[in-house]
Motif scaffolding. Structure first.
Motif, short mmCIF file in Angstrom:
data_model
loop_
_atom_site.label_atom_id
_atom_site.label_comp_id
_atom_site.label_asym_id
_atom_site.label_seq_id
_atom_site.Cartn_x
_atom_site.Cartn_y
_atom_site.Cartn_z
N SER A 51 -19.49 46.95 -3.08
CA SER A 51 -19.67 46.65 -4.50
C SER A 51 -20.24 47.86 -5.24
N GLN A 54 -17.49 50.45 -5.61
CA GLN A 54 -16.54 50.07 -6.64
C GLN A 54 -17.10 50.37 -8.03
N ARG A 57 -16.79 54.07 -8.72
CA ARG A 57 -15.41 54.44 -9.05
C ARG A 57 -15.05 54.01 -10.46
#
Length: 255
Positions: A51, A54, A57
């Motif tokens: 998580s 992510q 990113r």
């Protein structure tokens, strides 16, 4: 005139951060990604690590994740290989941040609790550092940054297990700095103090919180993001002649 802001640019470098699913670890991973590094976010909770990666990113950073129990040397080897694969097999930055607490007064402290904290903090840092040594850059950009604590410097009430583990990390840091200097790899430690889940018990207990704040000259707790800049500094070219040191980032508590 030289552009000294570029001293903190980590573009093209890879970083592996342990215990990075929250608190200081996730703040460090975010700061490294913002500085241009490709970050492997690791944690014993693989879903939480994923998580965080992510989120990095989504913010435009380069990151992936892996589940890592730092007590497992095989898993440490795999994490180093995964992080180094982003930069042609070379790892530039290892941050040994994984840790837990288990407070108890000495008379009530169980041997298993001492072993567990030593295994996670000290042996975890040992496993990851030893796994990383052969992959670390030798061009002056190779870094190992270990996380210790004021508890490991001055001791603290009700945390003999934690203090012993963190003091061990200081010894590991200094000895490893001497050994790896011949490889042009720098090894340092940070002793941070921040508002995280690990300090929640102290911060939410009125008596403990008052006593603790009285020991901090700045009279407040740092947010994890305030700590992360020191990690960027030690990973960057700005710290190219610093090794074997322990840097307290604690509002002046340890002087």
């Amino acid at each position: 005139m030289a552009d000294h802001t570029r001293l903190f640019d980590l573009t093209g470098r890879s970083a592996l951060v342990t215990g990075a699913a929250g608190g200081i670890g996730s703040a460090v991973a975010e700061a490294y990604a913002a500085a241009g590094a490709t970050v492997l976010v690791t944690d014993v909770d693989g879903d939480a690590a994923a998580s965080v990666a992510q989120r990095l990113r989504a913010a435009g950073g380069k990151a992936d994740s892996a589940a890592l129990d730092v007590r497992d040397r095989t898993a440490a080897d795999a994490a180093v290989a995964q992080a180094a694969a982003h930069t042609d097999g070379t790892l530039h930055i290892l941050v040994n941040n994984a840790g837990v607490t288990a407070p108890a007064m000495f008379a009530d402290l169980e041997a298993d609790s001492v072993r567990r904290l030593l295994d996670i903090h000290l042996m975890g840092a040992f496993h990851c550092a030893q796994a990383a040594v052969s992959a670390l850059a030798t061009d002056g950009t190779g870094r190992i940054i270990n996380v210790t604590s004021s508890a490991g410097i001055t001791g603290t009430l009700g945390q003999v297990n934690y203090s012993a583990a963190k003091a061990g990390i200081i010894g590991l840091t200094k000895s490893l700095a001497r050994e790896l200097a011949r490889k042009n790899v720098l090894v340092n430690a940070l002793a941070p103090l921040a508002a995280t889940s690990m300090t929640e018990t102290i911060r939410t207990d009125e008596k403990f919180a008052k006593t603790m704040l009285a020991r901090i000259p700045l009279r407040r707790w740092a947010e994890p993001a305030e700590i992360a800049g020191a990690f960027v500094f030690l990973a960057s070219d700005a710290a190219s002649f610093i090794t074997g040191q322990v840097l307290p980032v604690d509002g002046g508590m340890v002087m």
